[in-house]
Design a protein around this motif. Structure first.
Motif, mmCIF file in Angstrom:
data_model
loop_
_atom_site.group_PDB
_atom_site.id
_atom_site.type_symbol
_atom_site.label_atom_id
_atom_site.label_comp_id
_atom_site.label_asym_id
_atom_site.label_seq_id
_atom_site.Cartn_x
_atom_site.Cartn_y
_atom_site.Cartn_z
ATOM 1 N N ALA A 275 0.815 -1.211 0.000
ATOM 2 C CA ALA A 275 0.000 0.000 0.000
ATOM 3 C C ALA A 275 0.850 1.262 0.000
ATOM 4 N N MET A 276 2.133 1.142 0.371
ATOM 5 C CA MET A 276 3.040 2.309 0.343
ATOM 6 C C MET A 276 3.434 2.580 -1.097
ATOM 7 N N PRO A 277 3.238 3.808 -1.580
ATOM 8 C CA PRO A 277 3.709 4.074 -2.933
ATOM 9 C C PRO A 277 5.224 3.902 -2.980
ATOM 10 N N GLY A 278 5.708 3.251 -4.008
ATOM 11 C CA GLY A 278 7.149 3.054 -4.143
ATOM 12 C C GLY A 278 7.606 1.709 -3.626
ATOM 13 N N LEU A 279 7.013 1.242 -2.552
ATOM 14 C CA LEU A 279 7.415 -0.056 -2.035
ATOM 15 C C LEU A 279 6.464 -1.122 -2.558
ATOM 16 N N GLY A 280 7.021 -2.196 -3.064
ATOM 17 C CA GLY A 280 6.179 -3.280 -3.559
ATOM 18 C C GLY A 280 6.655 -4.593 -2.992
ATOM 19 N N SER A 281 6.152 -5.672 -3.591
ATOM 20 C CA SER A 281 6.480 -6.995 -3.074
ATOM 21 C C SER A 281 7.984 -7.250 -3.105
ATOM 22 N N VAL A 282 8.693 -6.665 -4.079
ATOM 23 C CA VAL A 282 10.142 -6.893 -4.162
ATOM 24 C C VAL A 282 10.811 -6.462 -2.870
ATOM 25 N N ASN A 283 10.469 -5.240 -2.425
ATOM 26 C CA ASN A 283 11.099 -4.717 -1.228
ATOM 27 C C ASN A 283 10.737 -5.550 -0.010
ATOM 28 N N GLY A 284 9.454 -5.876 0.104
ATOM 29 C CA GLY A 284 8.994 -6.652 1.257
ATOM 30 C C GLY A 284 9.731 -7.971 1.354
ATOM 31 N N VAL A 285 9.784 -8.682 0.242
ATOM 32 C CA VAL A 285 10.413 -9.996 0.244
ATOM 33 C C VAL A 285 11.911 -9.873 0.511
ATOM 34 N N ALA A 286 12.546 -8.859 -0.091
ATOM 35 C CA ALA A 286 13.989 -8.702 0.098
ATOM 36 C C ALA A 286 14.329 -8.365 1.543
ATOM 37 N N ILE A 287 13.510 -7.492 2.149
ATOM 38 C CA ILE A 287 13.816 -7.070 3.516
ATOM 39 C C ILE A 287 13.658 -8.245 4.483
ATOM 40 N N LEU A 288 12.633 -9.060 4.247
ATOM 41 C CA LEU A 288 12.326 -10.088 5.233
ATOM 42 C C LEU A 288 12.990 -11.433 4.943
ATOM 43 N N LEU A 289 13.713 -11.514 3.833
ATOM 44 C CA LEU A 289 14.343 -12.786 3.477
ATOM 45 C C LEU A 289 15.222 -13.369 4.588
ATOM 46 N N PRO A 290 16.081 -12.554 5.233
ATOM 47 C CA PRO A 290 16.972 -13.147 6.244
ATOM 48 C C PRO A 290 16.215 -13.788 7.405
ATOM 49 N N ILE A 291 15.043 -13.238 7.726
ATOM 50 C CA ILE A 291 14.270 -13.789 8.846
ATOM 51 C C ILE A 291 13.935 -15.253 8.589
ATOM 52 N N THR A 292 13.742 -15.582 7.309
ATOM 53 C CA THR A 292 13.279 -16.917 6.970
ATOM 54 C C THR A 292 14.341 -17.974 7.231
ATOM 55 N N PHE A 293 15.554 -17.513 7.524
ATOM 56 C CA PHE A 293 16.614 -18.467 7.821
ATOM 57 C C PHE A 293 16.344 -19.201 9.127
ATOM 58 N N LEU A 294 15.442 -18.644 9.931
ATOM 59 C CA LEU A 294 15.199 -19.200 11.260
ATOM 60 C C LEU A 294 14.156 -20.313 11.251
#
Lengths: 501, 323
Positions: free
Chosen positions: A35-54
């Motif tokens: 919903a934030m202009p400028g931020l899309g799924s790419v940013n969301g997935v990239a930012i949260l990728l490291p968390i998924t290591f757990l």
């Protein structure tokens, strides 16, 4: 059937408490990021990728897929409420979503978008479940000439979208195409149009920069100038009863667009390199072409919201297919998911379905669950987003500008992009004053970088002979249809003139 | 206990110290803000995968007190990333994952005015070899058959790659020169797209990193013909090398982490310590093996010498291509 027992296991896996919690969190986070202009799924997935290591890989990809889904739903929200497409996939949603919001029917637009997204996502998941391996081999048959033919078709479907002034529309498309060539050229390996030797241009001009400039800054200036401070804010109210009646209206007036978007979006999404944006544009164009009331499009038609929204969700699911079965990302977001899978120790590719069937079916199962979660969470938040619109324009306008600047910076973290946003905003304001349609330019900057290299690759393949677009079994028919669509308005015009004389 | 000022200070200090990760005690320097972790390529490619892998390992083991923030700056074949590092306002918090455009881009775009020898060597994570691949339907199983086939097609043999001056084009140019091959070369925007079009038989052969072609190889779609590594690769023991064919040529993609020019010695020591631990960890060692990367550990002085030789080699290779 075997497929169904796998699927049942997959859904069961997705419904386990940990995974279900991850889906709910992922969808909600994705919704707000989208919903934030400028931020899309790419940013969301990239930012949260490291968390998924757990967590284990199956849960990790379920989480990331949920963010991806949430962001696809969320993209419509800024398109409708702010008039700024949050991601390139939501450009077409502004065409009718924004007019609806200006008429005080933002809730109808948002409900339509949510329901269409749900149908699109679900239809695509069903196709995915039944035909994944078959579709993967179809996707491989799409080489450069086929992709170019498809891009030609996408251009053809929106040639008529700019309104009646065809020369101005063509100017706008060409302007976007020129902007798309700025930066590094894949084919020759040389930088192009690095204006004034400013190194920021080496990277090229991104869609986000142009879209935020045009819709965030330019549109805001235009509204300010039009109204000179006397803004009549619409006062949309939101009640449970209103929501139900909106849902009913959305179904009645948006079902056609939804079906077109769901099916077309999926097939375009499956093709590597194409992705969700061309899918949503083509669905909008096709829905308009076959509509009995095409004049409603662009003035707030629920079908016009439903088609691109159904398509972008459907295409996002479709884009997972080449990623899983071929190891080829169909969109920037799936490229990051692909990186994630390698990190988790999986090899995406033809053997994944056999070697890691629990992982694959868990993911497919999570598509179904994520879709249900996303539509419910989205509907629950609609009153909040609609309430935002009730803010006085004097507060909303600076808020949009600030969001635009933050979103533009967050996407690339480059000051150069911010200056470009401001320049494009001012440019867009003046073009708008002279009645130039700007949507075609924004679309051209998305499709240009796909169309240009594939055109040149094809011509390299054929040693410069353009007949390659007509003689290949898949490219041929697509090219012919595209050319007919481009010539159609001209033919109509000729016939009309003929009748007059 | 009466809480005197001194006691209170001591207590606060003690709490603060225990709260810090153990690594903090190892040496003096600590990052003071998030670390800019620039990636010299777009999302999804080899360098990107490695950067995100390293970030995940660092994150999962809590190795730094400030986060690594990966940012893709792949524009202009890495020119964007090189300029970003060269002009970094805060060199102590700016690091980058490289590939070979680290060498080639400054040579090919002299206007950038980037001298990579001014960059700070941190850790060499490994080198990625290249392999020549064809589709199984071509019926070709040996390099000799391939050479014969290319020659018989008189310039109509189509190969794909990531573009003029890129790693694979250097390999193809060398191979063409050595065997007198006339190849039609189609540039793509990434190794993944190249592999996909070989799988769809839009093109006839590729030079890909094993990581990019692995999925199709395991499914029996791709046939490896020749490796451009120094020795036969563990995962492909039956694939001969270019050296065995009598040509002294090997070519690798460098996967290294470097610091911005002007990084302080303390900061460089800190990062070398962190990434050295990542390198030795089981996760990375497993990755090297599964993705067929070769280890090539080296210290700072050796890295500087290695860079100088690589720049020289690339200058020569590129001038051969351009002529």
């Amino acid at each position: 059937m075997e497929v169904f027992s796998f699927l049942a296991d997959g859904i069961f896996l997705a419904l386990q408490p940990v995974n279900l919690a991850l889906i709910l969190i992922g969808v909600t986070v994705g919704l707000f990021i989208g919903a934030m202009p400028g931020l899309g799924s790419v940013n969301g997935v990239a930012i949260l990728l490291p968390i998924t290591f757990l967590v284990p890989p199956a849960s990790a990809i379920i989480f990331l897929a949920a963010i991806y889904y949430g962001a696809m739903y969320g993209g419509a929200i800024s398109s409708v409420t702010l008039g700024i497409p949050g991601a390139s996939t939501a450009v077409a949603t502004t065409f009718d979503g924004r007019p609806l919001a200006l008429q005080g029917r933002a809730s109808l637009a948002l409900v339509t978008a949510a329901l269409a997204s749900f149908v699109g996502g679900t239809v695509a998941t069903v196709f995915f479940t039944l035909f994944a391996p078959l579709l993967a081999s179809v996707a491989l048959n799409f080489g450069p000439p086929e992709i170019f033919a498809l891009m030609l078709l996408a251009f053809a479907t929106f040639v008529g979208l700019g309104g009646d002034d065809i020369p101005k529309t063509i100017f706008s498309i060409c302007f976007g195409l020129v902007l798309a060539t700025v930066g590094f050229d894949t084919i020759s390996g040389a930088p192009r149009l690095v204006l004034f030797d400013i190194q920021g241009f080496v990277r090229g001009i991104g869609f986000i920069v142009l879209a935020i400039g045009v819709y965030g800054i330019g549109e805001m200036l235009w509204t300010l100038e039009q109204t000179r401070g006397e803004i009549t804010t619409t006062n949309p109210k939101m009640t449970a009863k209103g929501l139900a009646s909106d849902a009913k209206e959305a179904v009645q007036r948006g079902w056609k667009g939804t079906w077109i978007g769901s099916i077309l979006g999926f097939f375009v999404g499956v093709l590597p390199a194409a992705g969700a944006t061309p899918g949503s544009l083509m669905s909008y164009g096709v829905a308009k072409i076959i509509s009995k009331t095409p004049h409603e499009y662009g003035n707030g038609s629920p079908d016009g919201v439903a088609a691109p929204e159904a398509a972008n969700n459907s295409a996002s699911t479709g884009a997972m297919l080449p990623m899983l079965t071929l190891g080829i990302p169909g969109s920037p977001t799936t490229a990051i998911l692909l990186g994630g899978m390698v990190i988790w120790g999986l090899t995406p590719g033809p053997r994944l379905f056999l070697d890691e069937s629990e992982f694959v079916w868990g993911l497919i199962g999570s598509f179904y669950v994520s879709n249900v979660a996303a539509v419910l969470i989205n509907l629950a938040f609609i009153p909040l987003f609609v309430w935002m619109l009730r803010m006085p324009f004097t507060i909303l306008a600076p808020l949009i500008v600030v969001l635009s600047i933050i979103g533009g910076f967050a996407a690339s973290r480059s000051m150069h992009d911010l200056w470009m946003i401001v320049i494009f905003g001012l440019g867009a304001f003046f073009l708008r004053k002279f009645d130039y349609p700007l949507a075609p330019a924004v679309l051209a900057i998305v499709l240009g970088p796909i169309a240009e290299p594939t055109l040149r690759q094809s011509l390299l393949l054929s040693s410069g002979d353009p007949s390659i677009f007509f003689t290949r079994p898949i490219a041929g028919p697509i090219t012919v249809i595209a050319i007919i669509l481009i010539l159609l308005p001209a033919l109509k015009l000729l016939r009309r003139n003929g009748r007059v004389s | 206990m009466k809480l005197s000022k001194r006691n209170f200070l001591g207590l606060t200090l003690a709490t603060a110290l225990t709260a810090l990760p153990l690594i903090a005690l190892a040496d003096g320097w600590q990052p003071k803000r998030p670390i800019d972790f620039t990636i010299m390529a777009g999302a999804g490619g080899g360098a990107d995968q490695i950067a995100r892998f390293v970030q995940s390992v660092v994150d999962a083991n809590d190795m730094t007190n400030r986060p690594l923030v990966p940012t893709n700056r792949g524009g202009g074949s890495g020119a964007e990333a090189l300029l970003h590092l060269k002009d970094a306002r805060d060199p102590d918090h700016t690091i980058m994952v490289t590939l070979n455009s680290f060498y080639t881009t400054p040579i090919r775009q002299e206007a950038l005015n980037v001298n990579i020898e001014s960059f700070t060597p941190l850790t060499m994570m490994g080198v990625d070899p290249f392999v020549l691949w064809v589709h199984k339907n071509s019926g070709i199983t040996t390099f000799e058959q391939y050479v014969e086939k290319v020659k018989s097609m008189n310039g109509e043999y189509v190969m794909g790659g990531t573009g003029a001056g890129q790693e694979d084009s250097i390999v193809i140019a060398y191979m063409s020169g050595a065997y007198g091959l006339d190849i039609k070369y189609i540039p793509y925007d990434g190794g993944g797209a190249v592999a996909k079009d070989l799988a769809g038989q839009q093109i006839m052969a590729t030079v890909n990193n094993p990581a990019e072609a692995k999925g199709f190889y395991e499914a029996g779609e791709f046939v490896p013909l020749l490796a451009f590594s120094d020795e036969r690769m563990g995962a492909y023991p039956n694939v001969p090398t270019m050296k065995e064919k009598g040509h002294d040529f090997s070519y690798y993609n460098q996967r290294a982490i470097v610091g911005a020019p002007g990084m302080s010695d303390q900061a460089a020591a800190y990062y070398r310590d962190i990434f050295g631990k990542v390198y030795e960890g089981d996760e990375w060692q497993g990755y090297l093996k599964s993705e067929s990367l070769s280890p090539l550990p080296m210290d700072e002085a050796t890295t500087r010498k290695y860079w100088a030789t690589q720049v020289e080699n690339h200058r020569q290779l590129l001038s051969e291509i351009e002529n």
